[in-house]
Write a protein that holds these residues in place. Structure first.
Motif, PDB file in Angstrom:
ATOM      1  N   ALA A   8      -4.535  -2.061   1.246  1.00 11.65           N
ATOM      2  CA  ALA A   8      -3.979  -1.973   2.593  1.00 11.65           C
ATOM      3  C   ALA A   8      -2.468  -1.945   2.482  1.00 11.65           C
ATOM      4  O   ALA A   8      -1.804  -2.955   2.472  1.00 11.65           O
ATOM      5  N   ASP A   9      -1.882  -0.739   2.338  1.00 10.60           N
ATOM      6  CA  ASP A   9      -0.452  -0.593   2.109  1.00 10.60           C
ATOM      7  C   ASP A   9       0.231  -0.085   3.369  1.00 10.60           C
ATOM      8  O   ASP A   9      -0.361  -0.019   4.438  1.00 10.60           O
ATOM      9  N   GLN A  10       1.495   0.365   3.205  1.00 10.73           N
ATOM     10  CA  GLN A  10       2.259   0.798   4.361  1.00 10.73           C
ATOM     11  C   GLN A  10       1.568   1.907   5.143  1.00 10.73           C
ATOM     12  O   GLN A  10       1.698   1.986   6.356  1.00 10.73           O
ATOM     13  N   ASN A  11       0.852   2.782   4.463  1.00  8.80           N
ATOM     14  CA  ASN A  11       0.265   3.930   5.127  1.00  8.80           C
ATOM     15  C   ASN A  11      -1.119   3.664   5.672  1.00  8.80           C
ATOM     16  O   ASN A  11      -1.778   4.555   6.196  1.00  8.80           O
ATOM     17  N   SER A  12      -1.610   2.437   5.539  1.00  8.09           N
ATOM     18  CA  SER A  12      -2.939   2.122   6.025  1.00  8.09           C
ATOM     19  C   SER A  12      -2.938   2.099   7.543  1.00  8.09           C
ATOM     20  O   SER A  12      -1.946   1.731   8.180  1.00  8.09           O
ATOM     21  N   SER A  16       2.373  -1.211  10.461  1.00  8.09           N
ATOM     22  CA  SER A  16       3.649  -0.611  10.824  1.00  8.09           C
ATOM     23  C   SER A  16       4.308  -0.034   9.586  1.00  8.09           C
ATOM     24  O   SER A  16       4.162  -0.543   8.485  1.00  8.09           O
ATOM     25  N   ALA A  17       5.048   1.065   9.772  1.00  9.64           N
ATOM     26  CA  ALA A  17       5.747   1.686   8.643  1.00  9.64           C
ATOM     27  C   ALA A  17       6.812   0.753   8.089  1.00  9.64           C
ATOM     28  O   ALA A  17       7.282   0.929   6.980  1.00  9.64           O
ATOM     29  N   ALA A  18       7.193  -0.255   8.874  1.00  7.89           N
ATOM     30  CA  ALA A  18       8.253  -1.176   8.453  1.00  7.89           C
ATOM     31  C   ALA A  18       7.708  -2.387   7.712  1.00  7.89           C
ATOM     32  O   ALA A  18       8.461  -3.266   7.354  1.00  7.89           O
ATOM     33  N   THR A  19       6.402  -2.456   7.503  1.00  6.35           N
ATOM     34  CA  THR A  19       5.831  -3.612   6.808  1.00  6.35           C
ATOM     35  C   THR A  19       5.034  -3.164   5.604  1.00  6.35           C
ATOM     36  O   THR A  19       4.681  -1.997   5.445  1.00  6.35           O
ATOM     37  N   THR A  20       4.758  -4.140   4.740  1.00  4.06           N
ATOM     38  CA  THR A  20       3.955  -3.871   3.553  1.00  4.06           C
ATOM     39  C   THR A  20       3.044  -5.053   3.302  1.00  4.06           C
ATOM     40  O   THR A  20       3.223  -6.125   3.879  1.00  4.06           O
ATOM     41  N   GLY A  65       4.484  -8.340   5.571  1.00  7.75           N
ATOM     42  CA  GLY A  65       5.750  -8.402   6.278  1.00  7.75           C
ATOM     43  C   GLY A  65       6.684  -7.301   5.836  1.00  7.75           C
ATOM     44  O   GLY A  65       6.254  -6.309   5.227  1.00  7.75           O
ATOM     45  N   GLU A  66       7.972  -7.456   6.131  1.00  2.15           N
ATOM     46  CA  GLU A  66       8.950  -6.462   5.720  1.00  2.15           C
ATOM     47  C   GLU A  66       9.039  -6.420   4.197  1.00  2.15           C
ATOM     48  O   GLU A  66       9.010  -7.462   3.545  1.00  2.15           O
ATOM     49  N   PRO A  67       9.163  -5.203   3.618  1.00  2.00           N
ATOM     50  CA  PRO A  67       9.159  -5.082   2.147  1.00  2.00           C
ATOM     51  C   PRO A  67      10.178  -5.979   1.454  1.00  2.00           C
ATOM     52  O   PRO A  67       9.866  -6.609   0.438  1.00  2.00           O
ATOM     53  N   SER A  68      11.411  -6.059   1.979  1.00  2.00           N
ATOM     54  CA  SER A  68      12.438  -6.874   1.318  1.00  2.00           C
ATOM     55  C   SER A  68      12.071  -8.353   1.347  1.00  2.00           C
ATOM     56  O   SER A  68      12.302  -9.079   0.365  1.00  2.00           O
TER      57      SER A  68
END
Length: 343
Positions: A8-12, A16-20, A65-68
């Motif tokens: 379940a990654d960003q493109n799932s 949101s495109a802003a989370t991972t 959450g957010e990638p960073s």
């Protein structure tokens, strides 16, 4: 510890495109309660610190959450696992300090900072608890004269004394000399009861207290009687050359420029000096300059002399002490007109 990418990654769908989303696998040898805390109190602290969703199943921790922020949580978990493997416990304070170091984006690993053992006595180990404390301790190892400047509670004197006891036990020096200027005693000495030693003793008591923390209580009087450890007011240093010694000047903000020069020139062969003080807490009479405030300008660029500054972020007493110090720093930085309006 591994951190496999969760399907379940960003493109799932639904993400949101802003989370991972990542899953961290904790080694089976690590106790999850030690890592996450009783009743998951550490887990809650981590979620609050990073604004991330954290879900635990067995030894797998899923982060969303957010990638960073997720990258920082993964690093945090890795540091905590390393700390646990050294045999230390993880507390809320440990997590707060690791988070602070990770946010600062320093090159030093938090686990290396918090796992550096300086001295152990009666089951208690003295270690630096912040990055600046670690750098201060490293500076003492590397330089002949080290200055530790910062507010109360940052461990300036305590860590210096731990390094002194370590050096004595390793036979790197033959004696420890601890000194303080007895500023308040200066004008009132004759009015106090007792001998000179009894009059001066209250100003040196914090140094004795620290010694009893670091050495077996029955050993301290013997070392004092033998002269292996000397605790004395600064005035007693005049005219001496201190060889093969670890010398600590505490409360150095209360030295005059002449006293600071006198102390620094006591340095003998095979010796090491540490000077500690808080330039915001000067108790000298009006019109007398603080030797600690001007010494950096005088010795700037001099080889084998190091200046280290600690801040409210390095306070290791009750967490409220750090906030109090920061509040005073903020107040002192305000323009005079704003200060007057608040009085």
């Amino acid at each position: 510890m591994t951190a496999p990418q969760n399907p379940a990654d960003q493109n799932s769908p639904g993400n949101s495109a802003a989370t991972t989303r990542h899953t961290v696998v904790v080694p089976p040898s690590v106790n999850m309660v030690s890592l996450l805390g009783a009743a998951d109190e550490h887990l809650s602290l981590i979620e609050d610190a990073f604004g991330a969703d954290v879900h635990v199943r067995g030894n797998e921790i899923t982060l969303h959450g957010e990638p960073s922020e997720i990258a920082l949580v993964e690093r945090l978990l890795g540091e905590l696992v390393t700390i646990i493997r050294t045999g230390q416990g993880v507390t809320n304070e440990t997590i707060e300090r690791v988070v602070s170091m990770l946010r600062a984006e320093t090159s030093e690993r938090p686990a290396e900072v918090l796992s550096l053992n300086i001295l152990s006595n009666r089951g208690r180990t003295i270690r630096p608890k912040t990055l600046n404390q670690k750098r201060y301790v490293d500076s003492i190892d590397k330089h002949t004269i080290t200055f530790g400047i910062g507010p109360a509670g940052t461990g300036k004197t305590y860590l210096a004394m731990a390094k002194a006891v370590q050096a004595l036990q390793a036979k790197n020096v033959n004696r420890i000399i601890l000194t303080r200027p007895a500023v308040e005693a200066g004008e009132r000495l004759g009015f106090l009861p007792g001998s000179l030693t009894e009059k001066i003793d209250p100003y040196l008591r914090p140094l004795y207290d620290a010694l009893h923390d670091m050495l077996d209580p029955e050993l301290v009087p013997k070392l004092l009687a033998a002269g292996t450890i000397e605790v004395a007011p600064l005035a007693f240093m005049r005219g001496r050359s201190l060889n093969d010694s670890f010398i600590i000047l505490d409360e150095a903000q209360n030295t005059s420029p002449e006293q600071m020069k006198m102390f620094l020139t006591r340095l003998g062969f095979g010796s090491r000096m540490v000077v500690t003080g808080d330039v915001t807490q000067v108790d000298l009479p009006s019109g007398v300059k603080s030797g600690l405030r001007i010494v950096e300008d005088i010795l700037e660029g001099l080889e084998d002399v190091s200046f280290n500054r600690l801040t409210s972020h390095d306070v290791v007493r009750h967490r409220l002490v750090g906030k109090i110090v920061a509040a005073y720093d903020e107040f002192d930085a305000r323009p005079p007109s704003r200060k007057d309006q608040q009085r």
